[in-house]
Scaffold this active site. Structure first.
Site, PDB file in Angstrom:
ATOM      1  N   HIS A 173      52.021  31.880  27.656  1.00 22.65           N
ATOM      2  CA  HIS A 173      50.575  31.850  27.519  1.00 22.65           C
ATOM      3  C   HIS A 173      49.957  33.188  27.142  1.00 22.65           C
ATOM      4  CE1 HIS A 173      46.754  30.255  27.540  1.00 22.65           C
ATOM      5  NE2 HIS A 173      46.316  31.013  28.513  1.00 22.65           N
ATOM      6  N   GLY A 206      41.547  41.402  24.109  1.00 20.29           N
ATOM      7  CA  GLY A 206      42.098  42.736  24.065  1.00 20.29           C
ATOM      8  C   GLY A 206      42.577  43.243  25.401  1.00 20.29           C
ATOM      9  N   PHE A 236      33.645  44.937  26.195  1.00 18.39           N
ATOM     10  CA  PHE A 236      33.941  43.767  27.001  1.00 18.39           C
ATOM     11  C   PHE A 236      32.994  43.767  28.189  1.00 18.39           C
ATOM     12  CE2 PHE A 236      37.948  41.043  27.144  1.00 18.39           C
ATOM     13  CZ  PHE A 236      37.901  40.805  25.786  1.00 18.39           C
ATOM     14  N   GLN A 282      38.690  32.317  38.530  1.00 19.20           N
ATOM     15  CA  GLN A 282      37.654  32.683  37.572  1.00 19.20           C
ATOM     16  C   GLN A 282      37.353  31.570  36.565  1.00 19.20           C
ATOM     17  OE1 GLN A 282      38.229  35.825  34.379  1.00 19.20           O
ATOM     18  NE2 GLN A 282      36.754  36.885  35.666  1.00 19.20           N
ATOM     19  N   HIS A 287      35.179  30.568  32.935  1.00 17.27           N
ATOM     20  CA  HIS A 287      34.566  31.119  31.727  1.00 17.27           C
ATOM     21  C   HIS A 287      33.477  30.154  31.266  1.00 17.27           C
ATOM     22  CE1 HIS A 287      34.092  32.801  27.751  1.00 17.27           C
ATOM     23  NE2 HIS A 287      34.866  33.811  28.095  1.00 17.27           N
ATOM     24  N   LEU A 322      38.838  28.096  24.677  1.00 22.87           N
ATOM     25  CA  LEU A 322      37.840  29.138  24.865  1.00 22.87           C
ATOM     26  C   LEU A 322      37.161  29.509  23.552  1.00 22.87           C
ATOM     27  CD1 LEU A 322      37.212  31.323  27.193  1.00 22.87           C
ATOM     28  CD2 LEU A 322      38.656  32.784  25.820  1.00 22.87           C
ATOM     29  N   GLU A 351      33.024  35.160  24.173  1.00 22.34           N
ATOM     30  CA  GLU A 351      31.778  35.635  24.736  1.00 22.34           C
ATOM     31  C   GLU A 351      30.840  36.162  23.649  1.00 22.34           C
ATOM     32  OE1 GLU A 351      32.747  36.509  28.611  1.00 22.34           O
ATOM     33  OE2 GLU A 351      31.805  38.465  28.544  1.00 22.34           O
ATOM     34  N   ARG A 375      29.591  36.654  33.210  1.00 23.77           N
ATOM     35  CA  ARG A 375      30.346  35.409  33.133  1.00 23.77           C
ATOM     36  C   ARG A 375      30.092  34.455  34.293  1.00 23.77           C
ATOM     37  NH1 ARG A 375      36.665  36.583  31.480  1.00 23.77           N
ATOM     38  NH2 ARG A 375      36.132  37.313  29.397  1.00 23.77           N
ATOM     39  N   HIS A 419      39.615  29.604  34.121  1.00 25.45           N
ATOM     40  CA  HIS A 419      40.128  30.573  33.168  1.00 25.45           C
ATOM     41  C   HIS A 419      41.240  31.472  33.707  1.00 25.45           C
ATOM     42  CE1 HIS A 419      40.181  33.040  29.668  1.00 25.45           C
ATOM     43  NE2 HIS A 419      39.712  34.110  30.260  1.00 25.45           N
ATOM     44  N   GLU A 477      50.110  37.694  36.223  1.00 27.93           N
ATOM     45  CA  GLU A 477      49.094  36.814  36.795  1.00 27.93           C
ATOM     46  C   GLU A 477      49.634  36.064  38.020  1.00 27.93           C
ATOM     47  OE1 GLU A 477      47.005  34.493  33.857  1.00 27.93           O
ATOM     48  OE2 GLU A 477      45.949  33.342  35.382  1.00 27.93           O
ATOM     49  N   ARG A 524      38.353  39.312  38.017  1.00 33.32           N
ATOM     50  CA  ARG A 524      39.068  40.156  37.084  1.00 33.32           C
ATOM     51  C   ARG A 524      38.163  40.520  35.924  1.00 33.32           C
ATOM     52  NH1 ARG A 524      41.607  38.725  31.801  1.00 33.32           N
ATOM     53  NH2 ARG A 524      40.485  36.775  31.969  1.00 33.32           N
TER      54      ARG A 524
HETATM   55  C1  LIG Z   1      42.381  31.681  26.566  1.00 34.29           C
HETATM   56  C2  LIG Z   1      42.711  32.927  27.299  1.00 34.29           C
HETATM   57  C3  LIG Z   1      42.325  34.152  26.791  1.00 34.29           C
HETATM   58  C4  LIG Z   1      42.621  35.321  27.476  1.00 34.29           C
HETATM   59  N1  LIG Z   1      42.214  36.503  26.942  1.00 34.29           N
HETATM   60  C5  LIG Z   1      42.499  37.651  27.590  1.00 34.29           C
HETATM   61  C6  LIG Z   1      42.088  38.893  27.048  1.00 34.29           C
HETATM   62  O1  LIG Z   1      41.461  38.943  25.995  1.00 34.29           O
HETATM   63  N2  LIG Z   1      42.398  40.017  27.715  1.00 34.29           N
HETATM   64  C7  LIG Z   1      43.104  39.987  28.875  1.00 34.29           C
HETATM   65  O2  LIG Z   1      43.369  41.043  29.414  1.00 34.29           O
HETATM   66  N3  LIG Z   1      43.511  38.819  29.400  1.00 34.29           N
HETATM   67  C8  LIG Z   1      43.225  37.654  28.800  1.00 34.29           C
HETATM   68  N4  LIG Z   1      43.648  36.472  29.354  1.00 34.29           N
HETATM   69  C9  LIG Z   1      44.500  36.480  30.542  1.00 34.29           C
HETATM   70  C10 LIG Z   1      45.934  36.874  30.196  1.00 34.29           C
HETATM   71  O3  LIG Z   1      46.277  36.318  28.952  1.00 34.29           O
HETATM   72  C11 LIG Z   1      46.958  36.380  31.185  1.00 34.29           C
HETATM   73  O4  LIG Z   1      46.530  36.642  32.456  1.00 34.29           O
HETATM   74  C12 LIG Z   1      48.307  37.052  31.013  1.00 34.29           C
HETATM   75  O5  LIG Z   1      48.733  36.911  29.696  1.00 34.29           O
HETATM   76  C13 LIG Z   1      49.351  36.502  31.952  1.00 34.29           C
HETATM   77  O6  LIG Z   1      50.623  37.015  31.595  1.00 34.29           O
HETATM   78  P1  LIG Z   1      51.915  36.723  32.464  1.00 34.29           P
HETATM   79  O7  LIG Z   1      53.021  37.440  31.842  1.00 34.29           O
HETATM   80  O8  LIG Z   1      51.611  36.997  33.860  1.00 34.29           O
HETATM   81  O9  LIG Z   1      52.124  35.161  32.387  1.00 34.29           O
HETATM   82  P2  LIG Z   1      52.315  34.171  31.145  1.00 34.29           P
HETATM   83  O10 LIG Z   1      52.128  34.829  29.855  1.00 34.29           O
HETATM   84  O11 LIG Z   1      51.512  32.977  31.461  1.00 34.29           O
HETATM   85  O12 LIG Z   1      53.836  33.801  31.211  1.00 34.29           O
HETATM   86  C14 LIG Z   1      54.384  32.974  32.203  1.00 34.29           C
HETATM   87  C15 LIG Z   1      55.836  32.760  31.884  1.00 34.29           C
HETATM   88  O13 LIG Z   1      56.477  32.148  32.978  1.00 34.29           O
HETATM   89  C16 LIG Z   1      57.251  31.072  32.575  1.00 34.29           C
HETATM   90  N5  LIG Z   1      57.341  30.170  33.718  1.00 34.29           N
HETATM   91  C17 LIG Z   1      56.324  29.648  34.435  1.00 34.29           C
HETATM   92  N6  LIG Z   1      56.802  28.930  35.444  1.00 34.29           N
HETATM   93  C18 LIG Z   1      58.150  28.999  35.384  1.00 34.29           C
HETATM   94  C19 LIG Z   1      59.205  28.456  36.170  1.00 34.29           C
HETATM   95  N7  LIG Z   1      58.970  27.705  37.225  1.00 34.29           N
HETATM   96  N8  LIG Z   1      60.469  28.711  35.811  1.00 34.29           N
HETATM   97  C20 LIG Z   1      60.728  29.477  34.721  1.00 34.29           C
HETATM   98  N9  LIG Z   1      59.766  30.019  33.971  1.00 34.29           N
HETATM   99  C21 LIG Z   1      58.494  29.788  34.288  1.00 34.29           C
HETATM  100  C22 LIG Z   1      56.542  30.556  31.373  1.00 34.29           C
HETATM  101  O14 LIG Z   1      57.419  29.861  30.543  1.00 34.29           O
HETATM  102  C23 LIG Z   1      56.076  31.837  30.733  1.00 34.29           C
HETATM  103  O15 LIG Z   1      57.088  32.378  29.934  1.00 34.29           O
HETATM  104  C24 LIG Z   1      43.330  35.284  28.695  1.00 34.29           C
HETATM  105  C25 LIG Z   1      43.715  34.066  29.204  1.00 34.29           C
HETATM  106  C26 LIG Z   1      43.390  32.891  28.554  1.00 34.29           C
HETATM  107  C27 LIG Z   1      43.737  31.593  29.193  1.00 34.29           C
END
Ligand SMILES: Cc1cc2nc3c(=O)[nH]c(=O)nc-3n(C[C@H](O)[C@H](O)[C@H](O)COP(=O)(O)OP(=O)(O)OC[C@H]3O[C@@H](n4cnc5c(N)ncnc54)[C@H](O)[C@@H]3O)c2cc1C
Ligand code: HEM
Ligand code: HEM
Ligand code: SF4
Ligand code: F3S
Ligand code: FES
Lengths: 243, 212, 602
Positions: C46, C53, C141, C255, C257, C267, C270, C301, C369, C394, C405
């Site tokens: 995700h 950014g 932002f 949170q 949005h 989404l 903003e 927000r 969000h 996250e 956040r």
């Molecule tokens: C639409 C949107 C826009 C955003 N825009 C921004 C932004 O502009 N700036 C900002 O700072 N943040 C933004 N965010 C928030 C940010 O993108 C996320 O919080 C962040 O990318 C999370 O990264 P992560 O590595 O923690 O998890 P993720 O990128 O969600 O990765 C999770 C990983 O875990 C794996 N996984 C999950 N469960 C399991 C399991 N049980 N077993 C094995 N694998 C598993 C998945 O396959 C995936 O690879 C946005 C979020 C959204 C929804």
């Protein structure tokens, strides 16, 4: 909007039950406003056949998971609105990639292999110094790299390319576009000839015969015609000069 | 990595083949248009046609040009056809794929292969018959056209022009930085124009009275 | 279980988003063998969906000159409504610039500073200085004093994830995609790895390691409407909770949005409101000025989200087959502006709504969000309560975000935390021996195999997994959403408890063989319901409003009683979480006024 009854003809095969051969199965569903194939397929799974396999992740056309053949053409199911389709909708998994089941294919392993073969990472001898400011780059160049980097590895261009369908080892437009990205990036210190040894072949850029299905179908509209031509010119030159 | 593939791979050779395909294609393209204009001089009268033919003869252009064209056709055919679906399985994949996809450019490649093969056969017959009545003269040509070659040449005209213009399209697509949409329509106009010109020339041949 | 199928490495990273991959890179580049697990190929995680950014106080642009980690720190703490751990926030703001620059070296095509004058939408003229030309550009932002969000056109998350994964490929790190960790292998003291379900075949396999890292992202999809990817189901947090010893922190902090499109929940930025878009109700009345005469649509927000929901509750929502929504009106901005400055909005509307937003209204409503809560860790990323277990991104409650956040802080968090936690994991793996009690592994696998067998046999039970899941989504959305009341939360807890009971009785309608989506959903649901109960119960007990947690019956922040972090654990066999609290670490900035977002609803 006039309510329509949609008929879906969907490719079915579960490798866990090989005794049931691959087949097309029909489903019916009433259309709702703004219905995408993401909504439709999930409803089919929840309401009619919970074993139906398909892949969605972002459902916003940014992750590249949901490529499939929609009435014969590769595309992202999540951004396809049923209102743009006829009453009968045929869904099949993408060709070329390994089938996981029903509409789900293994694009991940394919692309990982591709990136390994292309050594698709920045090759540099520079050590990272956490204290010094970043190296400068012209914004226009950053935009050009971004343009190629936008590929979401959905596999549509591979599935759409007759060459890739016929020859398993062809890199395809996604691979060549990836190389274009590294060719123009000054941070990558490989010489064109080093890259030529990997892609200056009939499995690489010279295997492409300009069918342009990739360019017509790429769902994120990467200018693949120009990207492929760029690689072809650079690779031909590298082949001639040996540099 | 497979030993046999690794040893057999020679990227520079493959790049070379690609360039040979490009250069022979361009050369034949140039020849075909030049040839068409030369032949079409019949429209201006038999004298013009014969003068052209003599001019080419006098400066030995024919003697270098004709073998070169024949060679180019052979080399080009080999280089270009290397990617055609030769194996039955490939052919079936290609046909099924094209039918599913319904994509114009993909069909165009099939058209290119088929027209290429057509040109190969028809031009062989054509070249053989023109060379066997050497030298080239308007009267001889007109006679040939009137005694059954009309349809052969019409077919060759269509196949060759379509093939050549598709080829030019392909070259522009594969090598240039201009987007397809910007040049496609001009290529279509050019094809129509050239075919029309050739057709008029053929008709003139057909109605030229030959003094026996 | 066949021992030949056990997969062994030094470090097991569950999750291939930015956080997981950054941890893996750190550990692998220090010589450890690392295995990454992911539900999907890494580049589909995700993280790729983030467009806006990543914050780092580089101070490269005119509106950001003079920026430094101290100002970033202050913004972060205020944003969190003093709920964050200030030691963590300090570490974070110092390392964020390093993270951005390292990503530049790994190939991220950051947008760069172009010198010259230009006029901002609000009429202010700024000049970018020539000596900053070519440095990383930054944009504005919400909730920040300076422009500090580094971006790469409209695809920051995408390019970060691709650059990160290219380093993973370069280092040859093993990635097993289409794999789901469904239980941790642990004895209440230490964690030895995870039981993993192959989403290709439906088979089980143990993955064993010296250290296990949870980096599984958020749980947005537990809410009926979310901007999150469909794989964000909180499974990583759920398996940590299942251990009975690892607490989840601040789960009630969720949170929303304001502008997710209806029905897709995607989404739209903003910037729509920032540039002058209006929010309209079913009578096409622009209602925000009624509530917020000064800031109107551009209030923060959470404030806008709250008013929107309030207005819909009053019956002014537009009815649709997908529930009530409001309109976002951009028409008066004109085609030129929309098609250049808001191009992605234009495409989203065209693709997902089939409308042209130059002429038509956009259906929107506030949408789940981000999840501030997660696996509680210390500053090194070590999970509380279980040795050899770590968490980052996250999925973790490292606690950088407290109760709200800031936009742009979470991408930065994933990478910074990845560096820090990865370093700690590598250190640990250096010392620690690879050990695992055989019987424990066998038992853990057998327990999961039994669950699967029971579902496949379809012996008893009558519940439909998709129906239960839908009820859970609706319950959370309705009662544990933007507005919360004691009454609603009590009802939510009761409903969720009932659903949790019923989830033990699921019967599959399909065979459950192979990569069967119904089976996978049935395996996940009980864990998701446990998380849902942690969220609802935490929200019920917290009788104050802080950040994104808003209680209509307790609209004020209450530092005397509630300047503390919620910790939820799930004792074995219980039907409710045990809720506990710990103090929040305040080192530099004592609680004060946020300067925005005070909006008690009359
Ligand atoms: C639409 C949107 C826009 C955003 N825009 C921004 C932004 O502009 N700036 C900002 O700072 N943040 C933004 N965010 C928030 C940010 O993108 C996320 O919080 C962040 O990318 C999370 O990264 P992560 O590595 O923690 O998890 P993720 O990128 O969600 O990765 C999770 C990983 O875990 C794996 N996984 C999950 N469960 C399991 C399991 N049980 N077993 C094995 N694998 C598993 C998945 O396959 C995936 O690879 C946005 C979020 C959204 C929804
Ligand atoms: C006067 C005769 C001919 C002319 C003017 C001509 C011209 C061209 C041109 C310009 C191209 C594009 C080259 C490129 O893509 O690099 C081409 C491609 C091609 N030609 Fe010809 N050609 C002629 C004869 C033939 C013959 C005799 C054959 C077959 C035996 C043939 C088969 C092909 C094929 C298959 C291609 C496609 C190659 C590819 O895209 O990979 N051509 N031709
Ligand atoms: C290289 C040797 C060639 C010679 C000497 C030659 C000569 C001629 C001559 C003299 C004519 C007039 C009609 C006739 O006499 O039959 C003619 C016509 C024609 N030739 Fe050729 N030709 C050659 C090669 C080719 C090739 C390779 C092609 C196509 C690929 C071609 C296509 C045609 C066509 C289409 C016409 C009819 C023109 C019209 O429409 O008026 N020729 N050629
Ligand atoms: S180039 Fe386009 S079609 Fe091909 S994989 Fe990338 S995004 Fe998909
Ligand atoms: S469709 Fe295939 S042949 Fe080349 S132009 Fe595209 S890769
Ligand atoms: S689900 Fe991500 S592109 Fe369609």
């Amino acid at each position: 909007m006039a309510e329509r009854l949609l008929t879906f003809s969907i490719f079915r095969y579960n490798p866990a039950t090989p005794e049931i051969p691959p087949r097309m199965q029909e489903f019916q569903l009433d259309e709702t406003p703004n219905m995408t194939l993401f909504i439709a397929l999930n409803r089919l799974r929840e309401e009619q056949d919970p074993s139906l396999m398909f892949d969605f992740v972002c459902r916003a056309a940014v992750c590249g998971s949901c490529g499939m053949l929609i009435n014969g053409r590769p595309g992202l199911a999540c951004k396809t609105l049923t209102q743009d389709l006829p009453d009968r909708i045929t869904l099949m998994p993408l060709p070329v990639f390994k089938l996981v089941g029903d509409l789900s294919v293994d694009t991940g392993v394919w692309f990982r292999q591709l990136n390994e073969n292309l050594e698709a990472w920045i090759h540099t001898d520079k050590e990272f110094d956490p204290r010094s400011p970043e190296e400068r780059m012209d914004n226009t160049l950053a935009q050009e790299i971004y343009e190629a980097e936008r590929c979401i590895e959905c596999g549509s261009c591979i599935a759409a390319c007759a060459t890739a369908n016929m020859r398993a080892d062809f890199l395809g437009a996604a691979g060549l576009n990836r190389i274009a990205r590294f060719l123009i990036d000054p941070r990558d210190e490989r010489s064109p000839y080093q890259i030529f040894e990997v892609v200056g072949t009939d499995e690489g850029v010279f295997g492409c015969i300009g069918l342009m299905a990739c360019d017509d179908i790429c769902p994120v509209e990467i200018p693949l015609q120009q990207q492929l031509a760029l690689v072809r010119r650079k690779m031909a030159w590298a082949g001639l000069t040996g540099k | 990595m497979y030993l046999q593939k690794t040893l057999a791979k020679s990227p520079r050779w493959e790049a070379g083949t690609e360039l040979v395909e490009l250069i022979t294609g361009l050369f034949l393209l140039g020849f075909l248009q030049f040839h068409l204009f030369a032949v079409s001089s019949i429209i201006l009268g038999q004298e013009t046609f014969n003068r052209d033919s003599q001019f080419l003869d006098e400066y030995y252009i024919s003697y270098i040009g004709i073998p070169l064209v024949i060679l180019a056709i052979l080399v080009h055919g080999l280089a270009a056809m290397r990617k055609a679906p030769w194996r039955v399985e490939e052919m079936r994949i290609f046909l099924q794929h094209s039918r599913r996809l319904q994509h114009l450019d993909t069909w165009a490649w099939l058209a290119q292969i088929l027209t290429g093969l057509g040109v190969l056969v028809l031009s062989a017959i054509h070249i053989w018959s023109t060379l066997s009545t050497w030298p080239i003269e308007a009267a001889k040509s007109a006679l040939r056209v009137q005694s059954g070659h009309f349809s052969l040449l019409l077919a060759l005209l269509l196949l060759a022009e379509i093939h050549a213009m598709l080829g030019l399209y392909r070259i522009l697509v594969k090598w240039s930085w201009v987007h397809r949409q910007r040049f496609t329509k001009y290529l279509v106009y050019a094809t129509l124009g050239l075919v029309a010109l050739g057709f008029v020339a053929l008709v003139v041949f057909y109605f030229t009275s030959v003094k026996v | 279980m066949k021992w030949s199928e056990a997969h062994i490495s030094d470090v097991l990273v569950i999750g291939a988003g930015l956080a997981g991959e950054r941890v893996a890179i750190e550990a692998a580049s220090r010589g450890h063998t690392v295995t990454i697990l992911s539900l999907v190929p890494p580049r589909r995680s995700h993280s790729t969906a983030a467009q806006g950014g990543m914050q780092a106080s580089l101070g490269n642009v005119a509106m950001g000159y003079g920026d430094n980690p101290d100002i970033h720190f202050e913004d972060t703490v205020k944003g969190s409504d003093w709920g964050c751990d200030q030691e963590v926030a300090r570490l974070f703001v110092e390392l964020a610039p390093v993270a951005v620059r390292q990503m530049a070296q790994w190939g991220v095509p950051w947008s760069r500073v172009v010198p010259g004058k230009r006029t901002l939408p609000d009429g202010v003229e700024v000049e970018e200085l020539p000596e900053k030309a070519g440095l990383i550009a930054q944009r504005q932002f919400g909730g920040t004093a300076k422009w500090r969000t580094c971006f790469a056109s409209d695809g920051t998350g995408h390019v970060l994830q691709y650059a990160m994964d290219s380093v993973v490929v370069k280092l040859g790190i093993t990635v097993h995609d289409r794999c789901e960790a469904i239980a941790l292998i642990q004895d209440g003291q230490e964690c030895y790895g995870a039981v993993v379900l192959s989403l290709r075949t439906g088979e089980l396999r143990p993955y064993l390691a010296k250290a296990t890292v949870i980096a599984t992202g958020g749980y947005g999809r537990m809410y009926g409407v979310s901007t999150n990817a469909v794989i964000n189901e909180g499974t990583g947090m759920a398996i940590a909770l299942d251990t009975g010893v690892v607490p989840l922190g601040n789960m009630e902090a969720v949170q929303f949005h304001p502008t997710g499109i209806v029905p897709a929940g995607i989404l739209v930025t903003e910037g729509c409101r920032g540039d002058g878009g209006y929010l309209l109700d079913k009578n096409l009345h622009r209602f925000m000025p009624d509530y917020e005469p000064v800031k109107k649509e551009v209030a923060s927000r959470d404030v806008v989200s709250r008013w929107m929901v309030h207005h819909m509750h009053k019956g002014f929502g537009v009815e649709s087959p997908y529930g009530p929504h409001l309109w976002l009106d951009l028409r008066h901005l004109g085609e030129a502006h929309i098609c250049t400055n808001l191009r992605e909005v234009y495409t989203i509307c065209a693709n997902f709504l089939g409308i042209n937003c130059v002429q038509e209204l956009i259906p929107v409503r506030p949408t789940q969000h981000y999840s501030m809560g997660g696996v509680r860790t210390n500053i090194h990323g070590e999970a509380v309560g279980l040795k050899r277990l770590y968490a980052a991104g996250e999925a973790a409650c490292w606690d950088l975000h407290g109760f709200n956040r800031l936009g742009g802080n979470s991408l930065a968090e994933t990478i910074v935390a990845g560096m820090v936690v990865g370093g700690k994991v590598a250190e640990f793996a250096q010392e620690a021996p690879l050990i695992f009690p055989f019987s424990l592994v066998e038992e853990a696998v057998a327990a999961q195999a039994a669950r699967i067998e029971a579902l496949r046999r379809r012996a008893s039970g009558s519940e439909n997994v998709f129906e239960l899941r839908k009820k859970m989504e609706e319950t959370l959305l309705e009662h544990v959403g933007i507005f919360r009341t004691g009454e609603g939360l009590e009802q939510a807890v009761a409903t969720l408890k009932e659903l949790y009971q019923r989830s033990q009785d699921i019967r599959l309608r399909s065979s459950g063989l192979g990569p069967n989506p119904e089976l996978f959903a049935a395996l996940r649901l009980p864990g998701m319901l446990r998380l849902a109960l942690c969220i609802a119960q935490g929200a019920l007990l917290r009788t104050e409003s802080r950040g994104s947690h808003y209680r209509e019956d307790y609209p004020q922040r209450d530092d005397v009683n509630w300047l503390k972090r919620t910790l939820a654990t799930w004792p074995a066999g219980a039907d409710m979480p045990a809720i506990d609290y710990e103090p929040v670490k305040i080192t530099e900035l004592p609680p004060g006024d946020r300067g925005y977002g005070t909006m008690p609803i009359k």
